[in-house]
Design an enzyme around this catalytic site. Sequence first.
Site, PDB file in Angstrom:
ATOM      1  N   HIS A 137       0.836  -1.206   0.000  1.00  0.00           N
ATOM      2  CA  HIS A 137       0.000   0.000   0.000  1.00  0.00           C
ATOM      3  C   HIS A 137       0.873   1.259   0.000  1.00  0.00           C
ATOM      4  CE1 HIS A 137      -2.865  -2.973   1.646  1.00  0.00           C
ATOM      5  NE2 HIS A 137      -3.795  -2.200   1.118  1.00  0.00           N
ATOM      6  N   ASP A 181      -4.133  -7.488  -7.418  1.00  0.00           N
ATOM      7  CA  ASP A 181      -4.456  -6.629  -6.287  1.00  0.00           C
ATOM      8  C   ASP A 181      -4.780  -5.246  -6.858  1.00  0.00           C
ATOM      9  OD1 ASP A 181      -4.814  -5.748  -3.684  1.00  0.00           O
ATOM     10  OD2 ASP A 181      -2.895  -6.529  -2.962  1.00  0.00           O
TER      11      ASP A 181
END
Length: 335
Positions: A190, A262
């Site tokens: 992230h 993802d």
Amino acid sequence: MTTTTTPEPEPDPAQVRQQVASMLMPGVVSYDDAKAKLEAGVGGIFITSWADPNLLTEPGRDIHALRAEIGRPFDVAIDFEGGRVQRFSHILGDHPAPRDLAATMSMEEVEAKAQEIGQSLSAHGITVDFAPVIDVDGGGLEVVGDRSFSQDPRLAGDYGAAFARGLQRAGVHPVFKHYPGHGRASGDTHLGEAITPPLPELMGHDLIPFEEAFVQAPGAAVMVGHMVVPGLGDGITPASLNNHAYGLLRNHHKFDGMAYTDDLTGMAAISNTMSIEQAVPKALAAGADQALWSSASDINAVIDACVHAVETGEIHPYRLQSGAQRVAHRLDSMQ
């Protein structure tokens, strides 16, 4: 004697556009946003954590109404693992984290708990759960932690497979994540680049849960993470964009289910270096069946970029056909 070869027929532009659109799963925030993206032809939508909750609850403006209006099958995905990653828990239910499930329940009980979760998701029109996490904890990463079932690779896979079977019993498609293993990466994807241990080390530890789960819960899908794996291809490209990662998945593990990326926009491991119009074609070219992203985007610009990648050869015709066929098979199974 003169021999002639029949040239390959030119692909139909409308068909190419339909195929690449089916391989996309953009995030949505409202009924109208979801409707517009589905009308553009996407194969699925992802309910972001900041979406309007009415998309799950408002009669005539919820997922069920959207299905009736669109008139074709499509997937609706969400992140719902239990614990700190369970979106709209005030609507869908509140459940323990995977680590707590494994510590307090048998595998049969975890399967029953996942079926309970799946029944709630399904009742609200959700067909895909980006769960369970089968990363092996133990690397000290907060992003993994209690989202993992265990620090033992085989237990992580066994409990993950039980969770997946429970979702399947409720009619929800489970997705194992984050292949090929985020548990011992150097950081959080992230926030930026994350590098795993070298591939031989992954084979003896982080990949074990995937091997276990693929066998014990056939028909489940997998999410390919953004980790860089030394020894896998060039050792620089994130797995989600790396054809060697998908090759490992298909050829070594003999996995023949759906492969998702993802999030390609909400995670700095990708968004720091490329736009969504750059990332999605790369993901599809590498081997993803559906490219996932969460941030606002121009859906037609993304489709245009993918069509251009087909026309220029970046996305090989076989890759387009195999991915689109896998998506079509998945959607056909919903009817």
